[in-house]
Design a protein around this motif. Structure first.
Motif, PDB file in Angstrom:
ATOM      1  N   GLY A 182       0.822  -1.107   0.085  1.00 23.15           N
ATOM      2  CA  GLY A 182       0.074  -0.019   0.166  1.00 23.15           C
ATOM      3  C   GLY A 182       0.896   1.380  -0.071  1.00 23.15           C
ATOM      4  N   GLN A 183       2.056   1.152   0.577  1.00 29.33           N
ATOM      5  CA  GLN A 183       2.815   2.437   0.655  1.00 29.33           C
ATOM      6  C   GLN A 183       3.408   2.802  -0.639  1.00 29.33           C
TER       7      GLN A 183
ATOM      8  N   ILE B 165      -7.607  -0.980 -10.586  1.00 24.51           N
ATOM      9  CA  ILE B 165      -7.800  -1.523  -9.129  1.00 24.51           C
ATOM     10  C   ILE B 165      -6.753  -0.693  -8.210  1.00 24.51           C
ATOM     11  N   PHE B 166      -5.716  -0.346  -8.829  1.00 22.54           N
ATOM     12  CA  PHE B 166      -4.910   0.647  -7.988  1.00 22.54           C
ATOM     13  C   PHE B 166      -5.802   1.788  -7.541  1.00 22.54           C
ATOM     14  N   PHE B 167      -6.430   2.336  -8.544  1.00 24.61           N
ATOM     15  CA  PHE B 167      -7.268   3.522  -8.123  1.00 24.61           C
ATOM     16  C   PHE B 167      -7.885   3.309  -7.098  1.00 24.61           C
ATOM     17  N   ILE B 168      -8.864   2.281  -7.242  1.00 23.41           N
ATOM     18  CA  ILE B 168      -9.666   1.677  -6.182  1.00 23.41           C
ATOM     19  C   ILE B 168      -9.001   1.635  -4.877  1.00 23.41           C
ATOM     20  N   GLY B 169      -8.028   1.196  -4.899  1.00 20.68           N
ATOM     21  CA  GLY B 169      -7.233   0.707  -3.667  1.00 20.68           C
ATOM     22  C   GLY B 169      -6.666   2.047  -2.765  1.00 20.68           C
TER      23      GLY B 169
ATOM     24  N   SER C  88       0.688 -10.001 -14.155  1.00 24.72           N
ATOM     25  CA  SER C  88       1.986 -10.966 -14.101  1.00 24.72           C
ATOM     26  C   SER C  88       2.255 -11.707 -13.013  1.00 24.72           C
ATOM     27  N   VAL C  89       1.970 -12.864 -12.800  1.00 26.42           N
ATOM     28  CA  VAL C  89       2.305 -13.954 -11.819  1.00 26.42           C
ATOM     29  C   VAL C  89       3.660 -13.812 -11.413  1.00 26.42           C
ATOM     30  N   LEU C  90       4.530 -13.499 -12.307  1.00 32.45           N
ATOM     31  CA  LEU C  90       6.168 -13.573 -12.164  1.00 32.45           C
ATOM     32  C   LEU C  90       6.469 -12.048 -11.327  1.00 32.45           C
ATOM     33  N   MET C  91       5.723 -10.979 -11.900  1.00 31.64           N
ATOM     34  CA  MET C  91       6.021  -9.717 -11.030  1.00 31.64           C
ATOM     35  C   MET C  91       5.625  -9.659  -9.697  1.00 31.64           C
ATOM     36  N   GLY C  92       4.106 -10.465  -9.352  1.00 28.87           N
ATOM     37  CA  GLY C  92       3.566 -10.516  -8.239  1.00 28.87           C
ATOM     38  C   GLY C  92       4.387 -11.467  -7.288  1.00 28.87           C
TER      39      GLY C  92
ATOM     40  N   LEU D 134      -5.229  -5.286  -2.184  1.00 22.78           N
ATOM     41  CA  LEU D 134      -5.626  -4.983  -3.815  1.00 22.78           C
ATOM     42  C   LEU D 134      -4.633  -4.932  -4.835  1.00 22.78           C
ATOM     43  N   PHE D 135      -3.649  -3.935  -4.463  1.00 25.61           N
ATOM     44  CA  PHE D 135      -2.542  -4.029  -5.149  1.00 25.61           C
ATOM     45  C   PHE D 135      -1.821  -5.120  -5.578  1.00 25.61           C
ATOM     46  N   ILE D 136      -1.343  -6.281  -4.730  1.00 27.62           N
ATOM     47  CA  ILE D 136      -0.728  -7.268  -5.064  1.00 27.62           C
ATOM     48  C   ILE D 136      -2.037  -8.290  -6.009  1.00 27.62           C
ATOM     49  N   GLY D 137      -3.124  -8.235  -5.603  1.00 32.20           N
ATOM     50  CA  GLY D 137      -4.311  -8.959  -6.563  1.00 32.20           C
ATOM     51  C   GLY D 137      -3.800  -8.367  -8.097  1.00 32.20           C
TER      52      GLY D 137
END
Length: 296
Positions: A17-18, A178-182, A39-43, A30-33
């Protein structure tokens, strides 16, 4: 034991979140999702780097409150995602990811101890070093993810989504939304200021005849997103701060790109550093004026 695990989990999610200056666990989730959606790799890289950052902070015995607030996870997470964004994963890349994540944490710890506002600078400087070192022949191959842009026709609304997404190297509109919503669920006014900041940066880029593709993809606007979030507030002067800083960040972004630099979030950091003395002078003037009015 249970409390320690819970504290670690909260610090982990807040670390994500930070990245957009939100110490909110739900925002981080939400950011992780969104990252994994793109990208699963980036996650995985972001998750690993975040964990390394937290463990490094604990080993270095950094301030527990700062650890719990996620302040030692976001630079590491950004760095980890950046490494696998720019390079094909191999043993050298994973080694650089772990070492660099620890180094970003150490830099952040030093900055917090000295009360220096560095924002994402630890991520920036370690990523620049990694880009140089891993570019040595036969260490790692450069790559550009094939999900970098997900649609062909774009309007200003879609650019908004891409601008939010590019903060964490994500190219899809879904991830950006999703980032915006987060951000919105954590601090609504910050999300709205960030959106307004993107509009200003788009206007500057179009007026400056910058690349249409880069503008549409949010390349010139993701630093504006961070500026809008960082300087958002309820006062009229907060809006003025955001406007000035977005102009600075966007033009500096153009300058760096035209001179061949990998910008990352440095235009945001540079704008915040420029604004720091301006804000202090403004605060001093307001306090002095208020004192004079009270004594008159």
């Amino acid at each position: 034991m249970k409390n320690n695990i819970l504290a670690f989990v909260k610090a982990f999610f807040k670390g994500f979140g930070q990245i957009m200056l939100q110490g909110n666990s739900w925002t981080g989730l939400l950011f992780i999702g969104a990252i994994i959606y793109d990208s699963v790799l980036m996650g995985f890289a972001g998750i690993l780097a975040n964990i390394v950052g937290i463990l490094t902070a604990r080993l270095m015995k950094f301030d527990e409150e700062h650890i719990h607030d996620g302040l030692f996870g976001f630079n590491a997470a950004l760095y980890g995602i950046a490494v696998v964004f720019y390079f094909q994963a191999n043993i050298w890349v994973w080694g650089a990811l772990i070492l660099g994540s620890a180094l970003t944490t150490m830099l952040m710890g030093f900055a917090l101890k000295k009360n220096v506002p560095v924002f994402t600078f630890p991520f920036i400087v370690i990523t620049w070093i990694a880009l140089y070192v891993l570019s040595i022949p036969e260490l790692a191959l450069r790559t550009v993810p094939d999900h970098f842009v997900d649609i062909e026709e774009m309007d200003d609304f879609l650019i908004e989504g891409h601008a939010f997404g590019q903060v964490i190297f994500q190219g899809s509109l879904i991830a950006g939304l999703i980032f915006f919503i987060g951000v919105f669920i954590s601090k609504p006014i910050a999300a709205l200021y960030a959106s307004a900041a993107v509009i200003v940066s788009i206007y500057i880029s179009h007026h400056g005849h910058e690349s249409t593709d880069m503008t549409n993809n949010g390349i010139f606007s993701f630093n504006a997103v961070l500026v809008g979030i960082a300087l958002s507030g309820q006062r009229v002067r907060d809006g003025v701060y955001v406007l000035i800083a977005v102009v600075i960040a966007t033009y500096f972004d153009h300058f760096m790109i035209h001179h061949g630099w990998t910008t990352l979030t440095f235009p945001f950091v540079f704008a915040m550093w420029v604004m720091e003395p301006i804000k202090r002078i403004d605060k001093w003037l307001v306090n002095r004026f208020s004192t004079e009015v009270e004594t008159s």
